[in-house]
Scaffold this motif. Structure first.
Motif, short mmCIF file in Angstrom:
data_model
loop_
_atom_site.label_atom_id
_atom_site.label_comp_id
_atom_site.label_asym_id
_atom_site.label_seq_id
_atom_site.Cartn_x
_atom_site.Cartn_y
_atom_site.Cartn_z
N GLU A 118 0.81 -1.21 0.00
CA GLU A 118 0.00 0.00 0.00
C GLU A 118 0.85 1.27 0.00
N ARG A 119 2.15 1.12 0.18
CA ARG A 119 3.00 2.31 0.28
C ARG A 119 3.03 3.10 -1.01
N GLN A 120 3.04 2.40 -2.13
CA GLN A 120 3.16 3.10 -3.40
C GLN A 120 1.94 3.97 -3.67
N VAL A 121 0.76 3.52 -3.21
CA VAL A 121 -0.45 4.31 -3.40
C VAL A 121 -0.32 5.65 -2.69
N ILE A 122 0.19 5.62 -1.47
CA ILE A 122 0.37 6.86 -0.71
C ILE A 122 1.49 7.69 -1.30
N SER A 123 2.55 7.03 -1.73
CA SER A 123 3.67 7.76 -2.32
C SER A 123 3.24 8.52 -3.56
N ASN A 124 2.32 7.96 -4.34
CA ASN A 124 1.86 8.64 -5.55
C ASN A 124 1.07 9.91 -5.25
N MET A 125 0.57 10.04 -4.02
CA MET A 125 -0.13 11.26 -3.65
C MET A 125 0.82 12.45 -3.55
N PHE A 126 2.08 12.17 -3.33
CA PHE A 126 3.08 13.24 -3.24
C PHE A 126 3.66 13.46 -4.65
N THR A 127 2.92 14.22 -5.43
CA THR A 127 3.38 14.49 -6.79
C THR A 127 4.61 15.39 -6.75
N PRO A 128 5.57 15.16 -7.63
CA PRO A 128 6.79 15.99 -7.61
C PRO A 128 6.44 17.46 -7.74
N PRO A 129 6.97 18.31 -6.87
CA PRO A 129 6.65 19.74 -6.91
C PRO A 129 7.29 20.42 -8.11
N SER A 130 6.65 21.48 -8.54
CA SER A 130 7.17 22.25 -9.67
C SER A 130 8.05 23.38 -9.16
N ALA A 131 8.75 23.99 -10.07
CA ALA A 131 9.67 25.07 -9.69
C ALA A 131 8.93 26.32 -9.25
N ASN A 132 7.66 26.46 -9.61
CA ASN A 132 6.90 27.65 -9.25
C ASN A 132 6.34 27.62 -7.84
N GLN A 133 6.44 26.48 -7.18
CA GLN A 133 5.91 26.38 -5.82
C GLN A 133 6.92 26.95 -4.85
N SER A 134 6.45 27.91 -4.06
CA SER A 134 7.38 28.66 -3.21
C SER A 134 8.04 27.78 -2.17
N TRP A 135 7.29 26.84 -1.64
CA TRP A 135 7.86 26.00 -0.59
C TRP A 135 8.89 25.03 -1.14
N ARG A 136 8.98 24.92 -2.46
CA ARG A 136 9.97 24.03 -3.08
C ARG A 136 11.38 24.59 -2.92
N LYS A 137 11.51 25.91 -2.71
CA LYS A 137 12.82 26.54 -2.72
C LYS A 137 13.58 26.34 -1.41
#
Length: 947
Positions: free
Chosen positions: A860-879
């Motif tokens: 079941e881990r992969q199902v939850i992991s897929n909820m965390f989509t890779p963040p884009s460069a425009n997301q402020s918290w990504r920096k």
């Protein structure tokens, strides 16, 4: 002189003794500080003597964050100040304290203790800002606990309340003492302490020599790690995607259309009427590394780069909104509709609510009618051409039909649902829309246009409300009226074409006053609408069969009358007076009647007597038609033959069940005895029987030549009169029933994975609605009656079920690949929700928050992991990425680390000599709990020392 000096010295000594006596301190009297210690000791001894069980009986307060933690408190005074002493204890004192249990108290989590004391000043902040005061207060508590031989740890909150700082002490017997200290950094966290390597060196520095380099030496340090990740809420994720789409569109095409933001419930059945807030805001993922031994800071650096998939345990926690759903929903609008029902008794006619002269000033100011543009839009949606009544099939709940409302998708149901969202669903808006609605219905009638969303054939569904029955009957009348008009035009056209070929003596004759334009179907193609429906859509006329003489010379002979309108033989049943098979005739459809028409007939029966003949009089038109058709299909039949076919229960046969033929006479069909032996029942044999009288008067006419039982013009006008003159409260009563049923049917169509608790709750809702709405169906409601309050209570129940449905739908959409997770979470939430509703009814605190921890299995881990989509460069918290252990590019929002060091008592650096009983015992000498994010850091340290 000598004696004089001696006397002076004696006198001086006596004076000195007197002065010393005046300065004598009586230590048998306790000081205020000692009395304070004594008071603390007395309170602690009382709590120790009572024990957890008695403390619960004396009113110990349970903490909402934990199901097992309680506290008692006592007020003490010292030096003109008041202090509160609180004792926190667990009812289940067995077993080891869990490290990552979220139900633990803050002190338990930081220092690893179970039962403990907290002493604090009775002030707004509840903390001590003065260091000497806190030290003196902690010493007093330590002495009191030592006198009690208690090993409870004691804590004093210090510094600013936002720092959540404590100092504490614990007496661990006659040998060891443990000291505690915790503090918090809320800004400017050193970069080194943002990494596991720096935190490890911080812990080592507490017991290693200051001149020692921690990175160059190996220490047996026990280490545990807990990382918490949070998924983005749907709104945040969608907003970010919307910004990116707008940016890309502006780059590609400056004239690009605006991006339409999607909602999480766009495919839910209620989205046609409102958009609900996503109740499941997201999920917390907790990754836990169990205890390991670390010997160098390099190992910590490697662990910081490890993937969360390497953690031994994954635990998810759904973040469900405390106020599930939004204030806008079916429940809120139904509440407005019930208010309108309560006000509907104030006027006799709907026009009174719309009229400017009749409406009161208060009514005008508080209830605004919708503008003409809104009314036109609603009517246009309701009367779309070609819209058919949807077939719900299996999607309909089995208990839906017990509620006397209109079916989902029907014209009246759509009217009710539209009204819920217009003009705050006030009585003036409802009255205006209904008047315009009826005008549109009348236009359909006068122009012979089919009513949309209504069946134009079949029988009247008496399980629905009366308005829906009337509209269904009107749709049938419109269809018959249109068919009659089309056939009339076809007949004129065909008559004009064949007039040159017809002879002068071809005329139509009228056999009786009940004949309605009879037409010989062998000569032309005209056919009445009643014939077309009664022949079950057969496009050809009934075959004409001439009766043949099949009897012997001794038997009766058949007449030469032509058989008309026969649908075929009825098995081997023979006529009584002629050795010939009995034929079943084509008959007209049963007379269509709505519920009020049935009730009118029943009232007439009760008023004039429930006699058999009177019942026959009520059904005279139907019997007259059936008898005429029977005579046409069986020209030589008698009254008894009709009874044997139409009402077999009124024919008492003397024949055995199986009869064979004893003669060689020819017969039609299988060999049977003839003539049939039997008699009419008593009620059919009575003198003056109405059935026999109708039989004698009925002519021989097939259905194709009969006047239709249903006069569409007359019935249509009666229906429109009912719709135009209906009383306000009668309209609102049917609207309430229909709206409740339609709202329930709408949310019942939600795709929620058929979760069993949700199905059960929906079934219960339908039964509850049916029970509450029964008085409305019986027209037993008056202004301000108890039924109005019952409806408001029903709305509360409906709102809870509606909110549960949004949770079920949201979970189902998020776990399409793991339905078992959705079911487990929903069952737990369902239990929580039921408990919360129970506490709210009893007046207790219902501000509980759903807190569930579910451990995931490996698949079941992969199902939850897929909820965390890779963040884009425009997301402020990504920096800002400073903590490591990334999951699909997401860093943990909270990191909790626990370091500990255990030593044997013998040979340690605390003391040169250790009692024999403690030499082989291994104790936790150092323990450090660290909780931090990218912006703050909290450290709690406990140290055991040998005293």
């Amino acid at each position: 002189m000598a004696s004089t000096s001696k006397m002076k010295s004696v006198v001086g000594d006596e004076a000195l003794e007197d002065e010393e006596l005046e300065r004598f301190n009586d230590f048998t009297l306790a000081s205020s500080w000692e009395r304070f210690i004594s008071d603390i000791e007395a309170v602690c001894r009382q709590w120790m003597a009572d024990g957890p069980k008695n403390l619960l009986e004396k009113g110990a307060i349970g903490l909402g964050s934990s199901k097992n933690l309680y506290k008692v408190k006592s007020e003490l005074k010292y030096a003109m100040k008041s202090y509160i002493t609180e004792y926190f204890f667990e009812t289940n004192n067995n077993g080891k304290m869990a490290d990552w249990n979220d139900t633990l108290h803050d002190v338990q989590l930081c220092f690893g203790v179970k039962d403990f004391l907290v002493i604090a000043p009775q002030s707004a902040s509840g903390v001590i800002l003065d260091t000497p005061e806190s030290s003196k207060l902690l010493s007093a508590v330590a002495i009191a606990l030592s006198n009690c031989s208690s090993m409870w740890p004691a804590f004093v909150p210090v510094h600013d309340p936002s720092r959540k700082a404590y100092i504490g002490i614990q007496n661990m017997g006659t040998v060891f003492t443990r000291r505690f200290e915790a503090d918090h950094i809320s800004s400017q966290v050193p970069v080194k302490l943002m990494h596991l390597e720096g935190l490890y060196e911080l812990f080592v520095s507490k017991f290693a020599y200051s001149t020692m380099d921690p990175s160059a030496h190996a220490f047996q340090v026990r280490f545990k790690l807990k990382l918490t990740y949070e998924t983005l809420a749907h709104d945040d994720d969608d907003s970010t995607q919307q910004i990116e789409d707008e940016v890309s569109e502006s780059v590609e095409s400056p004239l690009a259309e605006n991006h339409t933001r999607s909602q999480w419930d766009d495919d839910c059945p209620w989205s046609e009427w409102y958009s609900a807030e996503d109740p499941v805001k997201g999920f917390e993922l907790i990754a836990i590394w169990t205890e390991a031994i670390v010997e160098s800071s390099l190992e910590m650096a490697e662990l910081e780069n490890a993937s969360p998939h390497d953690a031994e345990n994954w635990i998810i926690s759904p973040r469900v909104s405390r106020t599930v759903g939004s204030n806008i929903g079916f429940a809120s609008q139904l509440c407005l509709l019930v208010d309108a029902l309560d006000m509907s008794f104030e006027a006799q006619f709907l026009e009174d609510f719309v009229s400017e002269k009749s409406s009161t000033d208060a009514l005008k100011s508080s209830m605004v009618i919708p503008p003409p543009t809104v009314v036109d839009r609603v009517l246009k949606e309701l009367f779309q051409e070609g819209v058919k009544l949807p077939d719900l099939g299996k999607a309909e709940n089995k208990n839906s039909r017990i509620i006397k409302g209109a079916p989902l998708g029907s014209l009246f149901t759509e009217f009710c649902l539209n009204v819920l969202w217009i003009g705050n669903c006030n009585i003036r808006a409802i009255a205006l829309l209904w008047i315009e609605f009826v005008r549109e219905v009348r236009w359909c009638w006068e122009e012979s246009q089919p009513l949309p969303r209504m069946p134009d054939s079949g029988s009247i569904d008496l399980s629905t409300c009366l308005i829906n029955q009337k509209l269904q009957m009107l749709a049938i009348c419109i269809d018959k009226k249109q068919q009659a008009s089309e056939e009339f035009l076809d007949c004129i056209s065909s008559a004009d074409t064949a007039s040159a070929h017809m002879e002068e003596d071809d005329q139509f004759t009228v056999e009786s006053s009940n004949v309605w334009q009879p037409v010989d179907n062998s000569d032309n193609n005209c056919e009445s609408s009643s014939t077309r429906s009664n022949l079950h859509d057969h496009e050809r006329s009934p075959p004409k069969i001439e009766a043949k003489d099949v009897s012997s010379s001794a038997g009766p002979k058949s007449s030469d009358v032509v058989r008309r309108g026969s649908a075929g033989e009825v098995g081997s049943v023979m006529l009584l007076k002629l050795r010939q098979s009995l034929h079943a005739p084509y008959t007209q459809e049963a007379l269509l009647m709505t519920e009020d028409m049935h009730e009118e007939r029943l009232r007439a029966v009760h008023a004039l007597g429930d006699s058999f003949n009177f019942s026959a009089q009520l059904e005279k038109e139907v019997l007259y038609s059936d008898m005429s058709a029977f005579k046409a299909a069986n020209p030589d039949a008698v009254f008894e033959d009709f009874i044997r076919w139409h009402s077999p229960g009124d024919w008492e046969s003397d024949e055995p069940k199986e009869v064979g033929s004893s003669s060689g006479l020819p017969s039609v069909g299988p060999k049977v005895a003839w003539p049939p032996r039997g008699r009419l029942s008593q009620r059919m044999s009575e003198h003056g029987n109405m059935w026999r009288k109708i039989w004698n008067d009925a002519p021989s006419l097939p259905v194709s030549e009969q006047k239709p039982l249903l006069d569409p013009n007359r019935e249509g006008e009666k229906i429109l009169h009912y719709l135009e003159t209906i009383r306000p409260h009668q309209l609102l009563e049917q609207m309430v029933c229909t709206s409740f049923r339609a709202a329930a049917d709408t949310i019942n169509q939600t795709n929620y994975g058929r979760l069993k608790p949700m199905e059960t709750r929906m079934d219960q809702l339908y039964l509850t609605m049916a029970s509450t709405l029964r008085r409305l169906q019986a027209n037993l409601v008056s202004a301000g009656s108890e039924t109005i309050e019952d409806l408001r209570r029903l709305i509360v129940i409906f709102g809870r079920v509606e909110k549960l449905m949004t949770v079920a739908a949201s979970l189902h959409r998020k776990f399409l690949q793991a339905p078992s997770l959705a079911e487990t979470i929903f069952i737990d939430y369902y239990k929580f929700h039921s408990k919360k509703m129970g506490t709210s009814r009893t007046g207790e605190d219902d501000e509980m928050e759903f807190d569930m921890k579910l451990q995931l299995r490996s698949h079941e881990r992969q199902v939850i992991s897929n909820m965390f989509t890779p963040p884009s460069a425009n997301q402020s918290w990504r920096k800002v990425l400073s903590m490591g252990n990334l999951l699909n590019g997401h860093e943990p929002t909270v990191r909790e680390v626990m370091f500990s060091k255990r030593d044997r008592s013998s040979g340690n650096h605390y003391a040169a000599r250790t009692p024999r009983d403690y030499r082989e015992e291994e104790i936790e000498t150092y323990r450090m709990y660290i909780c931090g994010t990218s912006n703050d850091l909290r450290v709690a340290l406990s140290v055991a020392s040998y005293d």
